[in-house]
Design an enzyme around this catalytic site. Structure first.
Site, PDB file in Angstrom:
ATOM      1  N   GLY A  14      48.863  32.310  17.091  1.00  0.00           N
ATOM      2  CA  GLY A  14      49.575  31.616  16.015  1.00  0.00           C
ATOM      3  C   GLY A  14      49.127  32.150  14.679  1.00  0.00           C
ATOM      4  O   GLY A  14      48.429  31.478  13.920  1.00  0.00           O
ATOM      5  N   GLY A  16      50.331  32.454  11.811  1.00  0.00           N
ATOM      6  CA  GLY A  16      51.233  32.040  10.747  1.00  0.00           C
ATOM      7  C   GLY A  16      50.423  31.679   9.512  1.00  0.00           C
ATOM      8  O   GLY A  16      49.406  32.311   9.202  1.00  0.00           O
ATOM      9  N   ASN A  98      48.484  20.104  13.465  1.00  0.00           N
ATOM     10  CA  ASN A  98      48.725  18.683  13.208  1.00  0.00           C
ATOM     11  C   ASN A  98      48.958  17.959  14.526  1.00  0.00           C
ATOM     12  O   ASN A  98      49.251  18.563  15.549  1.00  0.00           O
ATOM     13  CB  ASN A  98      49.962  18.520  12.319  1.00  0.00           C
ATOM     14  CG  ASN A  98      49.613  18.634  10.851  1.00  0.00           C
ATOM     15  OD1 ASN A  98      48.444  18.573  10.471  1.00  0.00           O
ATOM     16  ND2 ASN A  98      50.625  18.798  10.019  1.00  0.00           N
ATOM     17  N   ALA A 121      46.839  23.566   2.156  1.00  0.00           N
ATOM     18  CA  ALA A 121      48.255  23.869   2.397  1.00  0.00           C
ATOM     19  C   ALA A 121      48.516  25.349   2.158  1.00  0.00           C
ATOM     20  O   ALA A 121      48.092  25.919   1.145  1.00  0.00           O
ATOM     21  CB  ALA A 121      49.142  23.022   1.492  1.00  0.00           C
ATOM     22  N   LYS A 174      44.666  11.255   9.388  1.00  0.00           N
ATOM     23  CA  LYS A 174      45.653  12.308   9.133  1.00  0.00           C
ATOM     24  C   LYS A 174      46.890  12.067   9.983  1.00  0.00           C
ATOM     25  O   LYS A 174      48.025  12.237   9.519  1.00  0.00           O
ATOM     26  CB  LYS A 174      45.033  13.672   9.445  1.00  0.00           C
ATOM     27  CG  LYS A 174      45.967  14.868   9.248  1.00  0.00           C
ATOM     28  CD  LYS A 174      45.930  15.386   7.827  1.00  0.00           C
ATOM     29  CE  LYS A 174      47.072  16.335   7.483  1.00  0.00           C
ATOM     30  NZ  LYS A 174      47.052  17.595   8.189  1.00  0.00           N
ATOM     31  N   ASN A 178      50.748  11.600   8.669  1.00  0.00           N
ATOM     32  CA  ASN A 178      51.824  12.452   9.184  1.00  0.00           C
ATOM     33  C   ASN A 178      52.905  11.630   9.878  1.00  0.00           C
ATOM     34  O   ASN A 178      54.101  11.923   9.740  1.00  0.00           O
ATOM     35  CB  ASN A 178      51.276  13.480  10.176  1.00  0.00           C
ATOM     36  CG  ASN A 178      50.505  14.622   9.523  1.00  0.00           C
ATOM     37  OD1 ASN A 178      49.553  15.150  10.083  1.00  0.00           O
ATOM     38  ND2 ASN A 178      50.899  15.014   8.329  1.00  0.00           N
TER      39      ASN A 178
HETATM   40  N1  LIG Z   1      50.643  25.340   6.676  1.00  0.00           N
HETATM   41  C1  LIG Z   1      49.942  24.297   6.299  1.00  0.00           C
HETATM   42  O1  LIG Z   1      49.740  24.084   5.118  1.00  0.00           O
HETATM   43  C2  LIG Z   1      49.345  23.346   7.314  1.00  0.00           C
HETATM   44  C3  LIG Z   1      48.521  22.299   6.866  1.00  0.00           C
HETATM   45  C4  LIG Z   1      47.947  21.432   7.788  1.00  0.00           C
HETATM   46  C5  LIG Z   1      48.193  21.628   9.126  1.00  0.00           C
HETATM   47  N2  LIG Z   1      49.002  22.641   9.536  1.00  0.00           N
HETATM   48  C6  LIG Z   1      49.251  22.785  10.970  1.00  0.00           C
HETATM   49  O2  LIG Z   1      48.926  24.090  11.377  1.00  0.00           O
HETATM   50  C7  LIG Z   1      49.749  24.452  12.478  1.00  0.00           C
HETATM   51  C8  LIG Z   1      50.407  25.776  12.171  1.00  0.00           C
HETATM   52  O3  LIG Z   1      51.283  25.591  11.068  1.00  0.00           O
HETATM   53  P1  LIG Z   1      51.710  26.782  10.106  1.00  0.00           P
HETATM   54  O4  LIG Z   1      52.136  26.167   8.850  1.00  0.00           O
HETATM   55  O5  LIG Z   1      50.666  27.823  10.082  1.00  0.00           O
HETATM   56  O6  LIG Z   1      53.004  27.305  10.895  1.00  0.00           O
HETATM   57  P2  LIG Z   1      53.680  28.731  10.802  1.00  0.00           P
HETATM   58  O7  LIG Z   1      53.371  29.418   9.538  1.00  0.00           O
HETATM   59  O8  LIG Z   1      55.099  28.524  11.201  1.00  0.00           O
HETATM   60  O9  LIG Z   1      52.950  29.532  11.940  1.00  0.00           O
HETATM   61  C9  LIG Z   1      52.991  29.105  13.255  1.00  0.00           C
HETATM   62  C10 LIG Z   1      52.852  30.299  14.200  1.00  0.00           C
HETATM   63  O10 LIG Z   1      53.189  29.825  15.498  1.00  0.00           O
HETATM   64  C11 LIG Z   1      53.689  30.875  16.265  1.00  0.00           C
HETATM   65  N3  LIG Z   1      55.004  30.557  16.840  1.00  0.00           N
HETATM   66  C12 LIG Z   1      56.137  30.210  16.209  1.00  0.00           C
HETATM   67  N4  LIG Z   1      57.155  30.083  17.060  1.00  0.00           N
HETATM   68  C13 LIG Z   1      56.661  30.345  18.275  1.00  0.00           C
HETATM   69  C14 LIG Z   1      57.218  30.379  19.570  1.00  0.00           C
HETATM   70  N5  LIG Z   1      58.518  30.128  19.779  1.00  0.00           N
HETATM   71  N6  LIG Z   1      56.395  30.669  20.600  1.00  0.00           N
HETATM   72  C15 LIG Z   1      55.100  30.948  20.402  1.00  0.00           C
HETATM   73  N7  LIG Z   1      54.515  30.936  19.176  1.00  0.00           N
HETATM   74  C16 LIG Z   1      55.294  30.631  18.130  1.00  0.00           C
HETATM   75  C17 LIG Z   1      53.846  32.049  15.365  1.00  0.00           C
HETATM   76  O11 LIG Z   1      52.673  32.820  15.546  1.00  0.00           O
HETATM   77  P3  LIG Z   1      52.749  34.365  15.875  1.00  0.00           P
HETATM   78  O12 LIG Z   1      53.429  34.944  14.675  1.00  0.00           O
HETATM   79  O13 LIG Z   1      51.348  34.783  16.045  1.00  0.00           O
HETATM   80  O14 LIG Z   1      53.580  34.447  17.117  1.00  0.00           O
HETATM   81  C18 LIG Z   1      53.830  31.421  13.987  1.00  0.00           C
HETATM   82  O15 LIG Z   1      53.405  32.343  13.026  1.00  0.00           O
HETATM   83  C19 LIG Z   1      50.756  23.318  12.657  1.00  0.00           C
HETATM   84  O16 LIG Z   1      50.303  22.439  13.657  1.00  0.00           O
HETATM   85  C20 LIG Z   1      50.713  22.623  11.318  1.00  0.00           C
HETATM   86  O17 LIG Z   1      51.063  21.258  11.398  1.00  0.00           O
HETATM   87  C21 LIG Z   1      49.583  23.494   8.663  1.00  0.00           C
END
Ligand SMILES: NC(=O)c1ccc[n+]([C@@H]2O[C@H](COP(=O)([O-])OP(=O)(O)OC[C@H]3O[C@@H](n4cnc5c(N)ncnc54)[C@H](OP(=O)(O)O)[C@@H]3O)[C@@H](O)[C@H]2O)c1
Length: 290
Positions: A14, A16, A98, A121, A174, A178
């Site tokens: 992941g 991302g 989350n 974030a 948290k 959410n």
């Molecule tokens: N962003 C924030 O500010 C934030 C804050 C608090 C908590 N979170 C939590 O952190 C977690 C990740 O969030 P994020 O914001 O980093 O999300 P994101 O940018 O969308 O990244 C998620 C990653 O998941 C993988 N993914 C997406 N679709 C997929 C699929 N169909 N099959 C397999 N893997 C898939 C991809 O990784 P690959 O590219 O490596 O395949 C993608 O880059 C979530 O649970 C979110 O609630 C995020």
């Protein structure tokens, strides 16, 4: 000489927004980071506070059993992300997601699961990730006990990172924020602060908070049960923000509802409790998803 316990080699699934931020700090702490699968990737990480942008090369994984894994995919993709990975029987997993329970049944019995709760974030899309807020981050196991040997080095590199074990009080706080803010802002396509200003949405938020308190008090009589006030404070602090569920729904993506409100409903079911507001909002979000 340092042992591998002092400099763990981390694998990332992941890569991302959150995964890239974690990789950046793990690397800053001196730990190698590689992708759990796929080809290497070059990332750009920018910061809102004027720090220079950083380029981060995350290489492909060496073919060894994984002993240290960061899981930072969105919760619904957890099973797909872990499928076929060669995990050591005592793998250490940092779950940066989350919601709760998204890795249940997916890890070896001897895994050391460390949960991460963050109020930081990061936005953007591969390969450009933008750190918009660096706030507090807690890591900890379900049970009390000291941090792993590698933790102090990571905490020195990761601003606002603290060890908190047991992690449950932080996680539940948290989770409730959410569970109230995400589906309401997603369904009504509004920023978080609208849940304070709109009387109808405020009343619905209060019901969701109260039901969450009822359940969490049933699970733990020591739960403070002050979720209305706690969630209102989050709404105020993030009034202009778009919640992650609103962003997912705007993109037509699957949301993390099953790991958030869905977790509350599964716990309630097991206790024979009904949470009608959560039941209704989960159904409404499911109906809008692909
Ligand atoms: N962003 C924030 O500010 C934030 C804050 C608090 C908590 N979170 C939590 O952190 C977690 C990740 O969030 P994020 O914001 O980093 O999300 P994101 O940018 O969308 O990244 C998620 C990653 O998941 C993988 N993914 C997406 N679709 C997929 C699929 N169909 N099959 C397999 N893997 C898939 C991809 O990784 P690959 O590219 O490596 O395949 C993608 O880059 C979530 O649970 C979110 O609630 C995020």
């Amino acid at each position: 000489m340092t042992s591998h316990h002092d400099t763990p080699a981390w694998h990332l699934t992941g890569a991302g927004n959150m995964g890239t931020l974690a990789a950046f700090y793990l690397r800053a702490a001196g730990f190698p980071v590689a992708l759990a699968r796929g080809d290497g990737r070059r990332k750009t990480l920018t910061f809102e506070d004027g720090r220079a942008p950083r380029t981060l090369d995350i290489p492909a994984a060496p073919a060894t059993p994984i002993r240290h894994l960061v899981v930072a995919c969105k919760a619904p993709w957890s099973a797909a992300a872990l499928e076929g990975l060669s995990l050591a029987p005592d793998v250490t997993v940092l779950r940066l997601q989350n919601g709760l329970g998204s890795l249940d049944g997916l890890l070896p019995a001897g895994a050391d699961l460390i949960e991460v709760v963050t109020t930081s974030a990061v936005k953007g899309r591969h390969p450009e990730h933008r750190v918009v807020a660096e706030n507090d981050t807690w890591m900890g196991r379900a049970t009390a006990g000291p941090a792993p040997a590698w933790f102090p080095a990571l905490a020195a590199a990761w601003p606002g990172l603290e060890w908190a074990a047991p992690i449950r009080p932080r996680q539940w706080r948290k989770l409730v924020a959410n569970a109230v803010i995400n589906p309401l802002t997603g369904l009504h396509d509004v920023p978080n602060g609208r849940l304070l200003d709109d009387p109808d949405l405020a009343a619905r938020a209060a019901r969701l908070a109260d039901e969450a308190d009822t359940l969490l008090r049933a699970l733990d009589p020591a739960w403070p049960g002050d979720s209305r006030a706690q969630v209102a404070a989050v709404m105020r602090a993030t009034a202009g923000n778009t919640s992650s569920m609103r962003a997912d729904m705007q993109r037509g993506a699957v949301t993390e509802i099953e790991a958030i409100n869905g977790w509350l409903l599964r716990q309630a079911d097991a206790l024979g409790l009904d949470l009608p507001a959560h039941r209704a909002i989960v159904a409404a979000v499911r109906a809008r998803q692909p």
